[in-house]
Design a protein around this motif. Structure first.
Motif, PDB file in Angstrom:
ATOM      1  N   VAL A   1       0.837  -1.200   0.000  1.00 60.33           N
ATOM      2  CA  VAL A   1       0.000   0.000   0.000  1.00 60.33           C
ATOM      3  C   VAL A   1       0.869   1.245   0.000  1.00 60.33           C
ATOM      4  CG1 VAL A   1      -1.864  -1.202   1.197  1.00 60.33           C
ATOM      5  CG2 VAL A   1      -0.166   0.077   2.535  1.00 60.33           C
ATOM      6  N   PRO A   2       0.297   2.403  -0.366  1.00 55.89           N
ATOM      7  CA  PRO A   2       1.064   3.647  -0.335  1.00 55.89           C
ATOM      8  C   PRO A   2       1.336   4.096   1.094  1.00 55.89           C
ATOM      9  CG  PRO A   2      -1.224   4.105  -0.876  1.00 55.89           C
ATOM     10  CD  PRO A   2      -1.076   2.610  -0.881  1.00 55.89           C
ATOM     11  N   VAL A   3       2.367   4.929   1.237  1.00 55.02           N
ATOM     12  CA  VAL A   3       2.705   5.512   2.540  1.00 55.02           C
ATOM     13  C   VAL A   3       2.863   7.011   2.357  1.00 55.02           C
ATOM     14  CG1 VAL A   3       5.162   4.969   2.189  1.00 55.02           C
ATOM     15  CG2 VAL A   3       4.322   5.467   4.488  1.00 55.02           C
ATOM     16  N   HIS A   4       2.295   7.779   3.290  1.00 55.15           N
ATOM     17  CA  HIS A   4       2.333   9.244   3.233  1.00 55.15           C
ATOM     18  C   HIS A   4       2.954   9.795   4.515  1.00 55.15           C
ATOM     19  CE1 HIS A   4      -0.836  10.169  -0.092  1.00 55.15           C
ATOM     20  NE2 HIS A   4      -0.371   8.947  -0.263  1.00 55.15           N
ATOM     21  N   VAL A   5       3.483  11.012   4.418  1.00 55.34           N
ATOM     22  CA  VAL A   5       4.028  11.691   5.593  1.00 55.34           C
ATOM     23  C   VAL A   5       4.017  13.194   5.349  1.00 55.34           C
ATOM     24  CG1 VAL A   5       6.410  11.457   4.735  1.00 55.34           C
ATOM     25  CG2 VAL A   5       6.021  11.820   7.187  1.00 55.34           C
ATOM     26  N   HIS A   6       3.660  13.978   6.378  1.00 55.61           N
ATOM     27  CA  HIS A   6       3.858  15.430   6.319  1.00 55.61           C
ATOM     28  C   HIS A   6       5.353  15.706   6.351  1.00 55.61           C
ATOM     29  CE1 HIS A   6      -0.248  15.515   8.411  1.00 55.61           C
ATOM     30  NE2 HIS A   6      -0.444  16.209   7.303  1.00 55.61           N
TER      31      HIS A   6
ATOM     32  N   LEU B   1      14.050  10.437   6.491  1.00 57.06           N
ATOM     33  CA  LEU B   1      13.208   9.443   5.834  1.00 57.06           C
ATOM     34  C   LEU B   1      14.056   8.485   5.004  1.00 57.06           C
ATOM     35  CD1 LEU B   1      10.217  11.622   4.549  1.00 57.06           C
ATOM     36  CD2 LEU B   1      10.170   9.988   6.442  1.00 57.06           C
ATOM     37  N   ASP B   2      15.062   9.015   4.334  1.00 59.42           N
ATOM     38  CA  ASP B   2      15.909   8.153   3.511  1.00 59.42           C
ATOM     39  C   ASP B   2      16.695   7.178   4.372  1.00 59.42           C
ATOM     40  OD1 ASP B   2      16.723   7.509   0.839  1.00 59.42           O
ATOM     41  OD2 ASP B   2      18.673   8.393   1.285  1.00 59.42           O
ATOM     42  N   ARG B   3      17.212   7.654   5.490  1.00 55.23           N
ATOM     43  CA  ARG B   3      17.937   6.761   6.398  1.00 55.23           C
ATOM     44  C   ARG B   3      17.052   5.622   6.899  1.00 55.23           C
ATOM     45  NH1 ARG B   3      21.047  10.997  10.504  1.00 55.23           N
ATOM     46  NH2 ARG B   3      22.229  12.138   8.892  1.00 55.23           N
ATOM     47  N   ALA B   4      15.754   5.928   7.065  1.00 54.94           N
ATOM     48  CA  ALA B   4      14.809   4.925   7.572  1.00 54.94           C
ATOM     49  C   ALA B   4      14.302   3.992   6.484  1.00 54.94           C
ATOM     50  CB  ALA B   4      13.627   5.631   8.243  1.00 54.94           C
ATOM     51  N   GLY B   5      14.749   4.196   5.250  1.00 57.86           N
ATOM     52  CA  GLY B   5      14.301   3.336   4.162  1.00 57.86           C
ATOM     53  C   GLY B   5      12.900   3.642   3.691  1.00 57.86           C
ATOM     54  N   ALA B   6      12.430   4.868   3.958  1.00 53.92           N
ATOM     55  CA  ALA B   6      11.044   5.221   3.623  1.00 53.92           C
ATOM     56  C   ALA B   6      10.909   5.885   2.262  1.00 53.92           C
ATOM     57  CB  ALA B   6      10.460   6.137   4.700  1.00 53.92           C
ATOM     58  N   LEU B   7      11.992   6.409   1.690  1.00 50.79           N
ATOM     59  CA  LEU B   7      11.889   7.099   0.401  1.00 50.79           C
ATOM     60  C   LEU B   7      11.820   6.079  -0.730  1.00 50.79           C
ATOM     61  CD1 LEU B   7      14.262  10.196   0.422  1.00 50.79           C
ATOM     62  CD2 LEU B   7      11.845  10.052   0.962  1.00 50.79           C
ATOM     63  N   SER B   8      10.706   6.113  -1.481  1.00 51.54           N
ATOM     64  CA  SER B   8      10.489   5.173  -2.580  1.00 51.54           C
ATOM     65  C   SER B   8       9.364   5.708  -3.442  1.00 51.54           C
ATOM     66  CB  SER B   8      10.100   3.794  -2.032  1.00 51.54           C
ATOM     67  OG  SER B   8       8.741   3.786  -1.609  1.00 51.54           O
ATOM     68  N   PRO B   9       9.109   5.099  -4.598  1.00 53.69           N
ATOM     69  CA  PRO B   9       7.967   5.512  -5.415  1.00 53.69           C
ATOM     70  C   PRO B   9       6.619   5.332  -4.727  1.00 53.69           C
ATOM     71  CG  PRO B   9       9.537   4.294  -6.748  1.00 53.69           C
ATOM     72  CD  PRO B   9       9.971   4.141  -5.320  1.00 53.69           C
ATOM     73  N   ALA B  10       6.570   4.533  -3.656  1.00 56.67           N
ATOM     74  CA  ALA B  10       5.316   4.345  -2.914  1.00 56.67           C
ATOM     75  C   ALA B  10       5.048   5.462  -1.928  1.00 56.67           C
ATOM     76  CB  ALA B  10       5.336   3.005  -2.173  1.00 56.67           C
ATOM     77  N   LEU B  11       6.034   6.342  -1.720  1.00 61.06           N
ATOM     78  CA  LEU B  11       5.911   7.395  -0.718  1.00 61.06           C
ATOM     79  C   LEU B  11       5.351   8.677  -1.326  1.00 61.06           C
ATOM     80  CD1 LEU B  11       6.619   8.463   2.202  1.00 61.06           C
ATOM     81  CD2 LEU B  11       8.735   9.322   1.175  1.00 61.06           C
TER      82      LEU B  11
ATOM     83  N   LEU C   1      -4.037  16.740 -10.861  1.00 65.03           N
ATOM     84  CA  LEU C   1      -5.370  16.428 -10.340  1.00 65.03           C
ATOM     85  C   LEU C   1      -5.801  14.997 -10.650  1.00 65.03           C
ATOM     86  CD1 LEU C   1      -7.282  19.688 -11.371  1.00 65.03           C
ATOM     87  CD2 LEU C   1      -6.744  18.964  -9.035  1.00 65.03           C
ATOM     88  N   THR C   2      -5.245  14.407 -11.678  1.00 62.42           N
ATOM     89  CA  THR C   2      -5.749  13.120 -12.178  1.00 62.42           C
ATOM     90  C   THR C   2      -4.721  12.004 -11.984  1.00 62.42           C
ATOM     91  OG1 THR C   2      -5.060  13.783 -14.416  1.00 62.42           O
ATOM     92  CG2 THR C   2      -7.366  14.183 -13.790  1.00 62.42           C
ATOM     93  N   THR C   3      -3.805  11.835 -12.909  1.00 59.94           N
ATOM     94  CA  THR C   3      -2.855  10.732 -12.816  1.00 59.94           C
ATOM     95  C   THR C   3      -1.956  10.858 -11.585  1.00 59.94           C
ATOM     96  OG1 THR C   3      -1.400  11.926 -14.356  1.00 59.94           O
ATOM     97  CG2 THR C   3      -2.847  10.227 -15.283  1.00 59.94           C
ATOM     98  N   GLY C   4      -1.530  12.081 -11.265  1.00 62.02           N
ATOM     99  CA  GLY C   4      -0.676  12.267 -10.100  1.00 62.02           C
ATOM    100  C   GLY C   4      -1.372  11.914  -8.805  1.00 62.02           C
ATOM    101  N   GLY C   5      -2.625  12.350  -8.666  1.00 60.64           N
ATOM    102  CA  GLY C   5      -3.378  12.030  -7.457  1.00 60.64           C
ATOM    103  C   GLY C   5      -3.643  10.546  -7.306  1.00 60.64           C
ATOM    104  N   HIS C   6      -3.995   9.886  -8.399  1.00 58.09           N
ATOM    105  CA  HIS C   6      -4.260   8.447  -8.321  1.00 58.09           C
ATOM    106  C   HIS C   6      -2.989   7.668  -7.988  1.00 58.09           C
ATOM    107  CE1 HIS C   6      -8.036   9.624 -10.294  1.00 58.09           C
ATOM    108  NE2 HIS C   6      -8.513   8.510  -9.802  1.00 58.09           N
ATOM    109  N   ARG C   7      -1.868   8.058  -8.586  1.00 56.45           N
ATOM    110  CA  ARG C   7      -0.605   7.379  -8.254  1.00 56.45           C
ATOM    111  C   ARG C   7      -0.290   7.522  -6.772  1.00 56.45           C
ATOM    112  NH1 ARG C   7       5.168   8.616  -7.513  1.00 56.45           N
ATOM    113  NH2 ARG C   7       6.468   7.172  -8.702  1.00 56.45           N
ATOM    114  N   SER C   8      -0.446   8.725  -6.244  1.00 53.06           N
ATOM    115  CA  SER C   8      -0.169   8.976  -4.841  1.00 53.06           C
ATOM    116  C   SER C   8      -0.967   8.049  -3.932  1.00 53.06           C
ATOM    117  CB  SER C   8      -0.487  10.439  -4.510  1.00 53.06           C
ATOM    118  OG  SER C   8      -0.497  10.664  -3.123  1.00 53.06           O
TER     119      SER C   8
END
Length: 434
Positions: free
Chosen positions: A222-227, A250-260, A352-359
């Motif tokens: 699943v996707p992961v989000h962060v402020h 975030l990078d040190r924690a291994g959280a930076l990826s296309p899913a983020l 608004l469209t492809t970017g939002g759905h990918r996120s």
């Protein structure tokens, strides 16, 4: 039996195309052709876009609209009012407020929303009998409104690095990352209600627990989000505690990826921009909220050029209008660069469209065979849009110009009226909660 929708003009492959027939069946697009309407077609005038995906929402913040502007202040004084509202919420209260917020979104053309969810428990932090009572209230609200919901269940453990939650934050916390992950895995899902994960921020989640969030997202697919870097104070606290920026942490924690997806990114450094781009993360900008809270002007053009994917969200719902978010992105970029046309109109539509759905980890964002049958019809003959080049309607329309909204092949809005929740009911809910 399927339905064919004839669009006077439709947004295909980044441009406005006249006379488009879209065949739908079982909630998906089964054919896209050009040509005049035929007998039995549903007809949509104006310009028809793919459904818009709202990448960042806090539904309960809707209860603050028009109530926090009396005494100036800053993000931090606004936060005090937000905590007071959060402290009064019950699952039933939240269901009603979210029903109003989500219905307003559908009326504005949003067909999917990512709800960044961190109000989990009773005010003293003890769980309800169902520890996901708030999550299920949000699910029920989305069902009533007819919007696709991705619940981004957020881990929230500290008030500042190494500090326990403040009393007003206790209901946000599960006590540990492991308890949070176990609760998230219990949330039931379906086609219209998905679950993603989130870390509230590096203020609220430390490095070891950021790794738990990233690992949970990986396990669940699943996707992961962060402020991220919404305020300079967040960056300063992170540097004092960890000796790096929030992006680097975030990078040190291994959280930076296309899913983020990082939300806001208003105060990122050049090195941060390069790192986010290299990891192909998404960035959810929330221009109307960032302006309302005085967050500052970010670097969206640099982030996009570095390789991130831009999405848009309404965040605190000071405004619920996809077109104003798109224009706000361009306006902030102009103010920061002293140039016009920083983003092409097609790039704003893509956010608004492809970017939002990918996120949000969702299919959708284009009018193509196999995609969900989610459509938004926008007037091109209003006092706001008449005379506009169809390719630039995203820069002239407002939510008032949305006439029809289709989600999974079903009309949720016709002629500007929601088919399940009358406007009078929305007004009643919002007045009762004020």
């Amino acid at each position: 039996m399927g339905t064919v929708i004839h669009c006077r003009t439709a947004w295909l492959d980044g441009r406005a195309v006249p006379d488009v027939r879209i065949a739908t069946d079982a909630g998906r697009i089964t054919g896209v052709t050009t040509g005049p309407a035929e007998p039995g077609d549903e007809r949509l005038s104006g310009l028809v876009f793919p459904g818009f995906a709202n990448a960042h929402s806090h539904a309960f913040h809707r209860g603050l609209r028009g109530r926090t502007h009396g005494n100036g202040g800053s993000f931090w004084t606004w936060r005090t009012a937000m905590y007071a509202l959060a402290g009064r919420l019950t699952p039933e209260h939240y269901r009603d407020l979210a029903t109003a917020a989500f219905t307003e979104m559908v009326l504005a053309g949003w067909t999917a929303v990512g709800e960044f969810h961190y109000v989990h428990h009773r005010p003293d932090g003890t769980p309800y009998d169902d520890p996901n009572a708030f999550a299920l209230a949000l699910r029920d609200a989305a069902r009533t409104a007819g919007i696709r919901l991705v619940l981004l269940d957020a881990l929230y453990l500290t008030s500042a690095p190494g500090e326990p939650p403040l009393p007003e934050q206790r209901r946000f916390s599960d006590g540990s990352a492991q308890a949070w992950a176990a609760r998230v895995r219990q949330i039931p899902t379906d086609e219209f209600f998905r679950v993603g994960v989130a870390a509230h921020s590096v203020r609220a989640v430390g490095p070891a627990d950021l790794s738990v969030v990233a690992g949970t997202a990986w396990d669940l697919g699943v996707p992961v989000h962060v402020h991220l870097s919404e305020q300079p104070a967040e960056n300063e606290a992170c540097r004092r505690t960890y000796g790096c920026t929030p992006t680097e942490l975030l990078d040190r924690a291994g959280a930076l990826s296309p899913a983020l997806t990082v939300v806001h990114a208003s105060h990122v450094t050049g090195a941060d921009v390069a790192l986010l781009g290299a990891r192909q993360a998404s960035v959810a900008a929330c221009p109307t909220t960032e302006a309302d809270l005085g967050d500052g002007v970010g670097r969206p053009r640099a982030l996009a050029d570095a390789g991130t994917v831009l999405a848009l969200g309404t965040d605190q719902h000071a405004v619920v209008d996809p077109f104003l978010e798109a224009r706000g992105l361009e306006a902030a970029a102009r103010l920061g660069s002293l140039e016009r046309g920083v983003f092409a109109p097609a790039e704003l539509v893509a956010a608004l469209t492809t970017g939002g759905h990918r996120s949000l980890g969702l299919e959708g964002g284009s009018l193509a065979v196999g995609q969900p049958a989610d459509l938004v019809a926008v007037r091109t003959d209003s006092v706001r849009t008449a005379g506009s080049d169809p390719a630039q309607v995203v820069l002239t329309a407002t939510a008032q110009d949305v006439t029809d909204v289709v989600v999974a092949g079903e009309f949720r809005v016709r002629g500007g009226e929601h088919q399940a929740v009358p406007e009078a009911r929305l007004v009643e809910i919002l007045r009762s909660l004020a």
